[in-house]
Structures are given as C-alpha cells and as structure tokens.
Scaffold this active site. Sequence first.
Site, PDB file in Angstrom:
ATOM      1  N   ASP A 305      -2.796  61.076 -32.550  1.00  0.00           N
ATOM      2  CA  ASP A 305      -1.852  61.566 -31.549  1.00  0.00           C
ATOM      3  C   ASP A 305      -2.236  61.140 -30.131  1.00  0.00           C
ATOM      4  OD1 ASP A 305      -0.777  62.830 -33.708  1.00  0.00           O
ATOM      5  OD2 ASP A 305      -0.820  64.850 -32.847  1.00  0.00           O
ATOM      6  N   HIS A 447      -7.042  62.086 -32.633  1.00  0.00           N
ATOM      7  CA  HIS A 447      -6.464  61.612 -31.375  1.00  0.00           C
ATOM      8  C   HIS A 447      -7.139  60.306 -30.967  1.00  0.00           C
ATOM      9  CE1 HIS A 447      -5.589  65.928 -31.394  1.00  0.00           C
ATOM     10  NE2 HIS A 447      -4.568  65.664 -30.592  1.00  0.00           N
TER      11      HIS A 447
END
Length: 481
Positions: A305, A447
């Site tokens: 992400d 992430h």
Amino acid sequence: MRTHTLVPSLLLLGALSFTAACSSGSDGSSGTASGAARPGAAPTPSPLRSVDPSKIKGLEIVSDSSEQSSCPFATSYPDVPGAEAMTAAMKKDVDERLAGFRSVVCEEESGGAEGRELNISHQFLVASGDVLGVRLSTQDHSGPGSGLSTRTYWYDGEAGAYRTALGLVAGDSRDAFFAALKDQLKGREGVDAAALDNTFSDPASRTAALDDMAFTPHGGLRVTFDRGEVGVPAAGTYMVTFPEETITPWLSAFGQRVQRQTMTPGSSLDLGAGHIPTPVTPTHTASGDDDTDCKKVTCIALTFDDGPAAPETATLLTSLARYDARATFFTVGQNVAAHPELVRAEARAGHEVGNHSWNHPDLTRLTPEQVASQLGRTSAAIKAATGKAPTLFRPPYGAVNARVKAATTLSPVLWDVDTEDWKYRDADKVARTVIDKAQRNDVVLMHDIHPTSVAAVPQILRTLTARGYHFVTVSHLRATL
C-alpha cells in the site's frame, strides 16, 4: 506524512474581489465533507493552476500512514532537490502534528479512535524557474473544534532560502496589504470583529494567520483564512482575492517572480541543487500471463500500500523479479501523479495495480461524491500511467461500508495478515510476521513506502518459496480459487 506605499483604503475597494466560502475541502481531495456555502456567498473560486509533479527532477514524496482504524493517520509532503530548507520546515510541521495526534489518539489507554483521523496531503502550486510553492492541507479530527487547515510553503532558488507566505509581500507594502484585507473582511457574515482585530494585532499573529497565499492563473493573489481565524467557526473558511493590478505593486521581488512563473510557467525547475539523483526505474517485463493454478499449488498474495515511492518501489520490483513473484500494489493517487514511471514498471512486470484513494482518507467519513472523486481521480491517474484502469481498491484503514461500495464499481480488498510494518520499522520482525502467520491463499498487507518493509521482502520470498508457495496477484488468486 523526506518564509510601496500605503494607498487609502477607499481607493482600493473597487479594485478588490472577495470570496467567502464555508468549506472543508470542497474538491474532495482532502478527504472531508463539504459544507454548504452561506446565503449570499460568492461562488466557489476557480482552481489554481495545476502542476505536473512528474516533471520535477529528483522528487521524492515523504509519506507515512497507518492501516489501523485504532490509529488512523496519513501524511505526505514533497522533498525536492535544492529546496532542503523548505523540506525541513514542512517536515517539522508534519512531525509535530503527527506526534501530537499519536500521543492523543494512538497511545491513550482508553483506546479507540472513533471519529478521529489525521490526514496531511500536499499540492504543488508552482514549480517553475527558480521558485517552488507547496500547500499542505491538514484535516485533523483528533479534538473538539478541529478540522481543515492549510499552509503554503515557498522556496526562493535565487536566494537559496525558504520563504513564508508573507514573504510574497514587500515589507514596506504590508501595512497597505493588511488594511485592504481588513476592509474586505469587515462586515462579512460570520466575521468576528474581535477575532479580526486579534489576527492583525501583532506580527506573530499576522504571520500565523496569513500562512496560506497563492497566485491564480491570472496573477491575482488568493489569501485563505482557516476556520475560526477571522470568523465564528461555523462560518468556515474565508478567502480574499486581490486582482493582479492591485497586488503587483505590493509584491516583493520574490513575490513578483512567483507571480510570473505561476501565470506563465517555464518548462523546468532549477533551484540550484548541487546534485539531482537520477531515478532508477526497473525494466523487468513479464514473460506472459500467470498460469499458476491456485487450486493445485499453494498461493499467497503479497500486497503493498501507499506507493509508489522513490527509490523504495524500484528496489522492491527488483526483488520480486528475482523470484518471478507477482504482487498487487494499492497505489495512492498523489503518488501515482508524482511517479507514473514506477506504476508503469509495476504493470510491465506483471503486477496488479490497485486503487488506494487519492490521499488516504477514511472513505466512510465522506459523501458519495467525495468517495467517487477520491477513487475516480486515482483510477484516472493509474490508467494514464499504465493504459489500464484498476478493478480493485483497498479502502484506507480497511474502513468500508455500503455507502462507499455504492459510490464505486471497484471491488474492495482487505487482508488476512497485517504485518503492522507502519508501526514496527524492523525488517526482520516484518519478515517473521509473514513467514510465521501466512497460510495458503492469504492476502498479506505491507507498505512499499517503508525501507524496512522493502528490506523484509527478500527473506519472505526466499523462505516461502522454499516451502512451496507461489506469489500471485489478488485478482489471480480470486479467479483461480
């Protein structure tokens, strides 16, 4: 989320234009609900000139976020080579806001962050010649009376100096400038006379309140006052716009250069940086469609992400290519706009590119129109970069409801394994979390904005590959189960 001569006020009134709007991020990009304009208010002002951040050489977007509803925050600001002093000013402000939010919301023993969220996003105002301008928009729901606030940051490449918003106005013109602002604000619906007097009472108060100024494409100067600075909080945000012919004589030499570069931007930005890093974009190309049959073999979907991020995403793509592993990237729109070349590299290497909103707000707090804007702008940026629109979206913080789903045709994707890599910046811990917890057909949340998370990936790939795992995209996993 790497600072003329006084003209009688009566002669100015005919030359000034005024806009007062009650809003909390009317374009939807701040992730807030729009307020309705008050009766008699002027129309919403036209947008400022857009800047293509992908043209800024050496640009890095400094991002930070959580993916947990118990501590919902997302911050970002740009780091541009040559403008280190301006970057330091933004970093200081963002770090202070984030530290305060985390101490109040994320670390309080009572727990729970219902109705609380911090979102700091960025917008380039000008990036041309030897001037750079950035606006940071902060939506802070961590306490009573908090809301949207904005601040502009300016860099003077000729002088090699960071400037505040008031640096756009010449010192000997500021009395006239202040007087004209007060004249336009006095008597407006919702304006508090005492608050107005306090705002202009001393240099420190003026600097604090006059911290958001930007030029329009026609050379006018727009001054924005945050909620509660000059009026009752319920009245919202106030804007005063001075037309070009009025404001130009009051501008500093730097302000005049900013005005010119906003009206007629050049093709490049040169802030005198001694070294501008050359971006590295992997050229890995997928050999073809993935033919992995997840009914027959053990599959897992790694998802990343908040990117793309330079240089972290490029490093990650290289690691994935070494193991012929495919992944899904849930990208943030403002970062796609800054680094479309990395998004193209993701798609070219056979990875899936999904939508993670424009600037990571809690979508359940937004109106349907704002949800559509957040996701629509991001999908458009992804399609512009890759030629293909996404089909999946990951709601920030995993926050999704029927209203959000109804506002988009994208399919929502959550996760099975949360590495909490935003909290634990430890590559080995992140790797061990995936290795120890992941099971067949799981979706793993990570992430690619964190170097420690990217550094954890080779160990994950190496260990799970040895155990017989195949790394596929979310859509492939869904389609073959």
